[in-house]
Design an enzyme around this catalytic site. Structure first.
Site, PDB file in Angstrom:
ATOM      1  N   GLY A 160       0.884  -1.237   0.137  1.00 27.04           N
ATOM      2  CA  GLY A 160       0.024   0.059   0.071  1.00 27.04           C
ATOM      3  C   GLY A 160       0.946   1.232   0.079  1.00 27.04           C
ATOM      4  N   ILE A 162       2.435   2.869   2.247  1.00 30.29           N
ATOM      5  CA  ILE A 162       3.504   2.891   3.195  1.00 30.29           C
ATOM      6  C   ILE A 162       4.515   2.109   2.302  1.00 30.29           C
ATOM      7  CG2 ILE A 162       4.555   1.860   5.480  1.00 30.29           C
ATOM      8  CD1 ILE A 162       2.029   2.800   6.661  1.00 30.29           C
ATOM      9  N   ARG A 183      -2.747  -9.192  -1.541  1.00 33.25           N
ATOM     10  CA  ARG A 183      -4.187  -9.493  -1.934  1.00 33.25           C
ATOM     11  C   ARG A 183      -4.494  -9.249  -3.297  1.00 33.25           C
ATOM     12  NH1 ARG A 183      -8.520  -8.675   2.414  1.00 33.25           N
ATOM     13  NH2 ARG A 183      -7.795  -6.437   1.863  1.00 33.25           N
ATOM     14  N   ARG A 242       1.754  -4.291  12.487  1.00 30.75           N
ATOM     15  CA  ARG A 242       1.084  -4.574  13.685  1.00 30.75           C
ATOM     16  C   ARG A 242       1.799  -5.876  14.300  1.00 30.75           C
ATOM     17  NH1 ARG A 242      -0.448   0.003  13.511  1.00 30.75           N
ATOM     18  NH2 ARG A 242      -2.737   0.533  13.743  1.00 30.75           N
ATOM     19  N   ASP A 266       8.784  -1.729  15.010  1.00 32.17           N
ATOM     20  CA  ASP A 266       8.310  -0.518  15.460  1.00 32.17           C
ATOM     21  C   ASP A 266       6.894  -0.953  16.068  1.00 32.17           C
ATOM     22  OD1 ASP A 266       7.784   2.531  15.847  1.00 32.17           O
ATOM     23  OD2 ASP A 266       6.247   2.240  14.199  1.00 32.17           O
ATOM     24  N   HIS A 290       6.693   2.096  18.723  1.00 30.63           N
ATOM     25  CA  HIS A 290       5.620   2.569  17.965  1.00 30.63           C
ATOM     26  C   HIS A 290       5.832   3.947  17.396  1.00 30.63           C
ATOM     27  CE1 HIS A 290       1.396   1.313  16.344  1.00 30.63           C
ATOM     28  NE2 HIS A 290       2.076   2.169  15.453  1.00 30.63           N
ATOM     29  N   GLY A 292       6.068   5.348  14.216  1.00 34.45           N
ATOM     30  CA  GLY A 292       6.054   5.415  12.866  1.00 34.45           C
ATOM     31  C   GLY A 292       5.386   6.751  12.409  1.00 34.45           C
ATOM     32  N   SER A 293       4.369   7.087  12.907  1.00 30.33           N
ATOM     33  CA  SER A 293       3.658   8.325  12.474  1.00 30.33           C
ATOM     34  C   SER A 293       3.926   9.365  13.560  1.00 30.33           C
ATOM     35  CB  SER A 293       2.198   7.945  12.601  1.00 30.33           C
ATOM     36  OG  SER A 293       1.671   7.860  13.903  1.00 30.33           O
TER      37      SER A 293
HETATM   38  C1  DGY Z   1      -1.615   3.627  12.678  1.00 25.01           C
HETATM   39  O1  DGY Z   1      -2.053   4.932  12.355  1.00 25.01           O
HETATM   40  O2  DGY Z   1      -2.274   2.604  12.446  1.00 25.01           O
HETATM   41  C2  DGY Z   1      -0.267   3.649  12.819  1.00 25.01           C
HETATM   42  O3  DGY Z   1       0.114   2.618  13.363  1.00 25.01           O
HETATM   43  C3  DGY Z   1      -0.325   4.853  13.992  1.00 25.01           C
HETATM   44  O4  DGY Z   1      -0.599   4.473  15.443  1.00 25.01           O
END
Ligand code: DGY
Length: 324
Positions: A160, A162, A183, A242, A266, A290, A292-293
């Site tokens: 996707g 990312i 998929r 995740r 992460d 975590h 990432g964002s």
């Molecule tokens: C999300 O937006 O799903 C990222 O993991 C940040 O929490």
């Protein structure tokens, strides 16, 4: 005069920009708890009765029970996240509640963190920093040798936004081959010269495996004792999706026994990961909490989208990013 709709933001760390936007048209209540505080969930349950909309977090599972505690007037929920694995989407849809999330705006910041993890794990930053900080820097020809990116095969599970942003960044690193599994065929893959292959092939042939897919029934524990045995011994595994994508006990064994070279994580299960968790003890498991964002701009953008999702739904307009 009509009273304003009541919106509850369940995490006090929700950025002010989102609160201010919600305040322009609603009565906003920000609950005074951080989502990892033990009292957070019980207090949310106590306080959401009568709300018209909720801004949710990723830590607590949003269930039918919680939706019912809010009451039948609840019209909209936005999670301030791209991932929705913590939400019982059927329970939300069944009650006719609108649900939105905040994808895309975090692609670049998560891709940056992916590269950081990839280089950090491949080049043994964790061990290096530990040696330095403990005064045990062992200098020498054959110390702290890692893996190259140039000439490697990079496999992305879940191509996707990312995954695509990661490939764009890695284009400057002389990677020999990019592959992805997922998929469906992604039209962007052609231009980026990334080949779609079955997941088993990707795991078997990649020097770097990057997990950037959502957690679903199908993707849960896609890295497990069996799949680890098929991976290359020099493989570096990165997870920015995740924690549940990986069977962590199997990963611990795999890293300890040299089934793969290193991992950079992460995301993990649970979050926060207890400090005595076995993965933390491994020199070849580079873990960050975590992040990432976690940039100012990205988190503000996510808050703005969450607020817009709610405001739109309360005015019977489509959410900016609707799930249902
Ligand atoms: C999300 O937006 O799903 C990222 O993991 C940040 O929490």
């Amino acid at each position: 005069m009509m009273s304003l709709k009541k919106v509850i933001v369940v995490n006090k760390a929700f950025p002010a920009v989102g609160v201010e936007l919600l305040k322009t048209k609603t009565n906003v209540i920000v609950l005074p708890f951080l989502d990892h505080e033990p009292e957070s969930l019980p207090e949310i349950k106590k306080r959401i009765k009568g709300s018209d909309a909720l801004v949710w977090n990723t830590r607590h599972r949003l269930t039918g029970e919680i939706l019912d505690l809010a009451g039948p007037q609840l019209k909209a929920v936005s999670t301030k996240s791209s991932g929705i694995d913590h939400i019982d989407v059927d329970a939300v849809a069944k009650r006719g509640i609108r649900l939105g999330n905040t994808p895309n705006v975090l692609n670049e910041s998560v891709a940056d963190i992916t590269l950081g993890l990839l280089i950090g794990a491949a080049r043994r930053f964790k061990e290096g920093v530990q040696e330095l900080e403990s005064g045990n820097w062992k200098y020498g020809e054959n110390c702290m040798l890692g893996q190259d990116i140039a000439g490697s095969t990079v496999g992305i599970v879940g191509f996707g936004g990312i995954g695509q942003s990661v490939v764009k960044r890695l284009k400057g690193f002389n990677v020999a081959k990019f592959v992805y599994s997922g998929r469906s065929d992604k039209p962007e893959a052609k231009e980026l010269n990334v080949e779609r292959v079955p997941q088993e092939e990707l795991l078997r042939e990649s020097d770097y495996v990057i997990l950037s897919c959502p957690l679903t029934e199908e993707t849960k524990h896609l890295i497990n004792a069996d799949s680890l045995k098929t991976m290359k011994k020099n493989c570096v595994l990165i997870n920015v999706g995740r924690g549940g994508l990986i069977d962590q006990e199997a990963l611990y064994e795999g890293l300890k026994n040299g089934e793969i070279f290193a991992a950079g994580l992460d995301v993990m299960t649970p979050e926060p990961l207890p400090k005595d968790h076995p993965l933390i003890s491994l020199p070849n498991c580079f873990i960050i909490p975590h992040l990432g964002s976690a940039t100012f701009a990205t988190r503000n953008a996510m808050a703005t989208i969450s607020a817009n999702n709610i405001l739109n739904a309360l005015e019977d307009k489509p959410m900016q990013y609707p799930i249902c």
